[in-house]
Design a protein around this motif. Structure first.
Motif, PDB file in Angstrom:
ATOM      1  N   ALA A 113     -12.987 -61.510 -18.914  1.00  0.00           N
ATOM      2  CA  ALA A 113     -14.415 -61.707 -19.164  1.00  0.00           C
ATOM      3  C   ALA A 113     -15.256 -60.885 -18.200  1.00  0.00           C
ATOM      4  O   ALA A 113     -16.283 -60.315 -18.579  1.00  0.00           O
ATOM      5  CB  ALA A 113     -14.759 -63.195 -19.033  1.00  0.00           C
ATOM      6  N   MET A 114     -14.827 -60.798 -16.945  1.00  0.00           N
ATOM      7  CA  MET A 114     -15.562 -60.002 -15.964  1.00  0.00           C
ATOM      8  C   MET A 114     -15.529 -58.521 -16.326  1.00  0.00           C
ATOM      9  O   MET A 114     -16.542 -57.821 -16.245  1.00  0.00           O
ATOM     10  CB  MET A 114     -14.973 -60.223 -14.562  1.00  0.00           C
ATOM     11  N   GLN A 115     -14.355 -58.051 -16.733  1.00  0.00           N
ATOM     12  CA  GLN A 115     -14.239 -56.638 -17.106  1.00  0.00           C
ATOM     13  C   GLN A 115     -15.167 -56.301 -18.266  1.00  0.00           C
ATOM     14  O   GLN A 115     -15.854 -55.268 -18.255  1.00  0.00           O
ATOM     15  CB  GLN A 115     -12.781 -56.324 -17.468  1.00  0.00           C
ATOM     16  N   ALA A 116     -15.212 -57.167 -19.264  1.00  0.00           N
ATOM     17  CA  ALA A 116     -16.079 -56.932 -20.416  1.00  0.00           C
ATOM     18  C   ALA A 116     -17.548 -56.929 -20.007  1.00  0.00           C
ATOM     19  O   ALA A 116     -18.335 -56.097 -20.463  1.00  0.00           O
ATOM     20  CB  ALA A 116     -15.821 -57.981 -21.491  1.00  0.00           C
ATOM     21  N   ALA A 117     -17.932 -57.862 -19.129  1.00  0.00           N
ATOM     22  CA  ALA A 117     -19.329 -57.941 -18.698  1.00  0.00           C
ATOM     23  C   ALA A 117     -19.711 -56.743 -17.831  1.00  0.00           C
ATOM     24  O   ALA A 117     -20.806 -56.189 -17.968  1.00  0.00           O
ATOM     25  CB  ALA A 117     -19.564 -59.248 -17.937  1.00  0.00           C
ATOM     26  N   PHE A 118     -18.830 -56.329 -16.941  1.00  0.00           N
ATOM     27  CA  PHE A 118     -19.116 -55.152 -16.110  1.00  0.00           C
ATOM     28  C   PHE A 118     -19.229 -53.890 -16.971  1.00  0.00           C
ATOM     29  O   PHE A 118     -20.042 -53.008 -16.702  1.00  0.00           O
ATOM     30  CB  PHE A 118     -18.025 -54.952 -15.059  1.00  0.00           C
ATOM     31  N   ALA A 119     -18.399 -53.795 -18.013  1.00  0.00           N
ATOM     32  CA  ALA A 119     -18.420 -52.619 -18.879  1.00  0.00           C
ATOM     33  C   ALA A 119     -19.782 -52.433 -19.539  1.00  0.00           C
ATOM     34  O   ALA A 119     -20.200 -51.294 -19.805  1.00  0.00           O
ATOM     35  CB  ALA A 119     -17.323 -52.728 -19.940  1.00  0.00           C
TER      36      ALA A 119
END
Length: 329
Positions: free
Chosen positions: A74-80
């Motif tokens: 979820a963090m990776q998707a939000a940072f992207a």
């Protein structure tokens, strides 16, 4: 590169960094020339110019647990969404490794940092603050925390589980825990159970507490040891996570016990398997996707100089399924 595209170096920079400011035809010409030449922007030079690397770091105990992997995804998707790349470090539950991961990420120039759970190494977060790098602790929190955090109160959550079982009529409890060493989350969970029992004049007998490794096999071993101990048998087993609870459930079946007729078992986290096994596991659901998203939201707000609350708590929700019932008469 600029010569091949027939534009200035400044135009090349704008095409990659602020493409909306470049005319579509010119932008397409720049990208086409870059594709032919196999050219990519120089990340270090860009970072130096912008004083940003567009890289964030997260240090987690392990990728072997679904709850941690879900949060990181979820963090990776939000940072992207903000064109920020996420670096992942695993500490293997070792605070020294976790501290080294943090220091390495700082040395690499990460713009922001997330740490799953408290790291009990004195002065570590002061080092992060001295570098002016925004950071946040995720997945765990407690009243009076001095660091930014997005998570939940572990003690309160396990008090709620215990009170639910007390309301069903249970009075003799067992508890299966992951290792408490260097793990404030697990220490808080045990404290929550003890507190709720103490309110009713009850307690956990030492022979009914098993602290071991993570996973299904540990849950199986723990249940057999607890039920084989001297004294009255527990009628309810509170587990520190769902995998331990699933292991206990499997071992109960092997021992000829019927859950929940003979024994109630609870987990924590509500992993994907919890609702699919038979009987389905009573547990508490933690929204790890939301934790990951809110952690990134906080870090991005700090990078943009915007105000944001330094503590965000979510409430785990009790999911009552088929592994709990009143104690046998």
């Amino acid at each position: 590169m600029a010569e091949a595209a027939g534009v200035s170096t400044a135009t090349v920079s704008r095409a990659f960094n602020t493409p909306a400011k470049v005319a579509p035809a010119v932008r397409d010409r720049v990208f086409a020339a870059a594709a032919i030449l196999g050219w990519l922007p120089h990340a270090a030079g860009s970072a130096l110019a912008r004083r940003r690397t567009s890289i964030a770091g997260v240090v987690i105990p392990t990728l072997g647990q679904e709850v941690f992997a879900t949060q990181v995804e979820a963090m990776q998707a939000a940072f992207a969404e903000h064109d920020i790349t996420l670096l992942i470090g695993c500490s293997n539950y070792d605070p020294d490794q976790a501290a080294q991961q943090v220091r390495t990420m700082l040395a690499r120039g990460v713009d922001a940092l997330a740490v799953l759970g408290q790291i009990p190494q004195a002065g570590l977060f002061e080092v992060v603050q001295a570098r002016r790098v925004p950071f946040v602790i995720t997945y765990g929190s407690a009243p009076g925390s001095t660091h930014p955090c997005v998570g939940f109160d572990n003690a309160t959550a396990f008090s709620e589980i215990t009170r639910y079982l007390l309301a069903l009529g249970h009075q003799i409890f067992g508890m299966i825990l992951p290792p408490t060493l260097h793990n404030e989350r697990i220490v808080a969970r045990l404290a929550g159970v003890r507190s709720a029992l103490a309110d009713e004049g009850l307690g956990l007998r030492p022979q009914h507490i098993f602290e071991g490794e993570y996973g299904i096999l540990a849950g199986r071993k723990a249940l057999r040891q607890i039920l084989g101990a001297n004294g009255p048998r527990p009628t309810a087993i509170i587990c520190g996570n769902d995998l331990l609870a699933i292991g206990a459930l499997f071992e109960a079946r092997t021992m000829g016990l019927v859950v929940p007729r003979d024994l109630s078992i609870t987990g924590f986290d509500d992993i994907s398997m919890a609702g699919e096994i038979d009987p389905a596991l009573t547990t508490m659901k933690v929204n790890n996707v939301e934790i990951g998203r809110l952690a990134v939201e906080y870090l991005v707000s700090q990078l943009c100089g915007e105000a944001a609350p330094s503590e965000v708590l979510i409430l785990p929700a009790l999911v009552e399924r088929s592994t709990t019932a009143p104690p046998p008469k």
